[in-house]
Design a protein around this motif. Structure first.
Motif, PDB file in Angstrom:
ATOM      1  N   GLU A  34      46.931  18.252  57.430  1.00 59.13           N
ATOM      2  CA  GLU A  34      47.204  16.916  56.928  1.00 59.13           C
ATOM      3  C   GLU A  34      46.930  16.845  55.436  1.00 59.13           C
ATOM      4  OE1 GLU A  34      45.915  13.732  60.179  1.00 59.13           O
ATOM      5  OE2 GLU A  34      44.270  15.080  59.624  1.00 59.13           O
ATOM      6  N   TRP A  36      47.412  13.829  54.206  1.00 60.72           N
ATOM      7  CA  TRP A  36      47.057  12.420  54.194  1.00 60.72           C
ATOM      8  C   TRP A  36      46.811  12.008  55.638  1.00 60.72           C
ATOM      9  CZ3 TRP A  36      50.925   7.907  53.271  1.00 60.72           C
ATOM     10  CH2 TRP A  36      50.242   6.755  52.915  1.00 60.72           C
ATOM     11  N   THR A  37      45.654  11.486  55.948  1.00 61.73           N
ATOM     12  CA  THR A  37      45.280  11.170  57.333  1.00 61.73           C
ATOM     13  C   THR A  37      45.769   9.807  57.804  1.00 61.73           C
ATOM     14  OG1 THR A  37      43.144  10.278  56.634  1.00 61.73           O
ATOM     15  CG2 THR A  37      43.221  12.622  57.233  1.00 61.73           C
ATOM     16  N   THR A  38      46.121   8.924  56.906  1.00 60.94           N
ATOM     17  CA  THR A  38      46.492   7.558  57.276  1.00 60.94           C
ATOM     18  C   THR A  38      47.660   7.480  58.269  1.00 60.94           C
ATOM     19  OG1 THR A  38      45.626   6.739  55.178  1.00 60.94           O
ATOM     20  CG2 THR A  38      47.139   5.295  56.355  1.00 60.94           C
ATOM     21  N   PRO A  39      48.757   8.229  58.100  1.00 66.13           N
ATOM     22  CA  PRO A  39      49.855   8.100  59.065  1.00 66.13           C
ATOM     23  C   PRO A  39      49.434   8.434  60.506  1.00 66.13           C
ATOM     24  CG  PRO A  39      50.626   9.234  57.098  1.00 66.13           C
ATOM     25  CD  PRO A  39      49.136   9.095  56.973  1.00 66.13           C
ATOM     26  N   VAL A  40      48.685   9.497  60.668  1.00 64.96           N
ATOM     27  CA  VAL A  40      48.238   9.873  62.013  1.00 64.96           C
ATOM     28  C   VAL A  40      47.253   8.842  62.553  1.00 64.96           C
ATOM     29  CG1 VAL A  40      46.983  11.608  63.363  1.00 64.96           C
ATOM     30  CG2 VAL A  40      48.659  12.332  61.661  1.00 64.96           C
ATOM     31  N   ASP A  41      46.318   8.417  61.720  1.00 65.71           N
ATOM     32  CA  ASP A  41      45.342   7.404  62.133  1.00 65.71           C
ATOM     33  C   ASP A  41      46.033   6.107  62.548  1.00 65.71           C
ATOM     34  OD1 ASP A  41      43.385   9.225  61.487  1.00 65.71           O
ATOM     35  OD2 ASP A  41      42.728   8.209  59.663  1.00 65.71           O
ATOM     36  N   THR A  42      46.995   5.672  61.750  1.00 67.17           N
ATOM     37  CA  THR A  42      47.690   4.419  62.021  1.00 67.17           C
ATOM     38  C   THR A  42      48.482   4.503  63.323  1.00 67.17           C
ATOM     39  OG1 THR A  42      47.857   3.983  59.658  1.00 67.17           O
ATOM     40  CG2 THR A  42      49.353   2.758  61.096  1.00 67.17           C
ATOM     41  N   ARG A  43      49.224   5.562  63.462  1.00 67.19           N
ATOM     42  CA  ARG A  43      50.094   5.711  64.649  1.00 67.19           C
ATOM     43  C   ARG A  43      49.273   5.844  65.921  1.00 67.19           C
ATOM     44  NH1 ARG A  43      55.541   5.145  66.052  1.00 67.19           N
ATOM     45  NH2 ARG A  43      55.857   6.461  67.836  1.00 67.19           N
TER      46      ARG A  43
END
Length: 176
Positions: A34, A36-43
């Motif tokens: 990753e 950027w962790t935000t996309p995985v965290d958000t989804r």
């Protein structure tokens, strides 16, 4: 457990996940690079998932540090036994101490190799980020500079952990 250890998953991680994994729930284990962790965290967070992350370097460095601390403790015990042993028991203790010395020397070699590899990885990462910095628009520079600072900070933390491991291993070596 051996398979988990060999891929860099420690018992502490298994315990942490196991505590959260209640009946009726499932676990998905993935090795993801990753940026950027935000996309995985958000989804996944939106689906009610609980995420646990361990970075491979973090696990490997922690394991080296634990091995070095254990080696120092074992060596102290061997030295104490050697001081009290006589005759045949002393000969066995000396042989065990020699084997321990070889084990510690190999551990120091692994720590030194990991340290060199970490430095080479940092240099390659920084070169890539600096190249990106030169080829991107001005508004992206602060994000890339933040990644550069993060890479440096992560490297310093790794160096500190590996330095502690090397200190314990060298202490063990000096005892033999």
């Amino acid at each position: 457990m051996y398979d988990l250890f060999s891929v860099g998953v420690g018992a502490d991680f298994i315990d942490e996940v196991g505590t959260s994994l209640t009946p009726g729930k499932v676990a998905v284990v993935a090795n993801i690079d990753e940026g950027w962790t935000t996309p995985v965290d958000t989804r996944l967070g939106g689906m009610g998932a609980t995420l646990f992350r361990r970075y491979p370097d973090e696990v490997a460095d922690y394991q080296l540090a634990r091995e070095a601390e254990a080696a120092e403790t074992e060596t102290r015990q061997l030295v104490a036994e050697l001081e009290q042993a006589e005759g045949e028991a002393r000969a066995k203790a000396q042989a065990t101490a020699a084997a321990q010395r070889a084990k510690v020397e190999a551990l120091i070699g692994r720590i030194d190799n990991t340290t060199k590899q970490a430095k080479a990885e940092l240099e390659a990462r920084l070169a890539t980020l600096h190249a990106q910095l030169q080829s991107t628009r001005e508004e992206q520079h602060s994000r890339i500079e933040a990644r550069i600072n993060e890479a440096k900070a992560t490297h310093e933390a790794r160096q500190e952990k590996l330095g502690e491991a090397r200190t314990h291993a060298k202490a063990a070596l000096e005892l033999t």
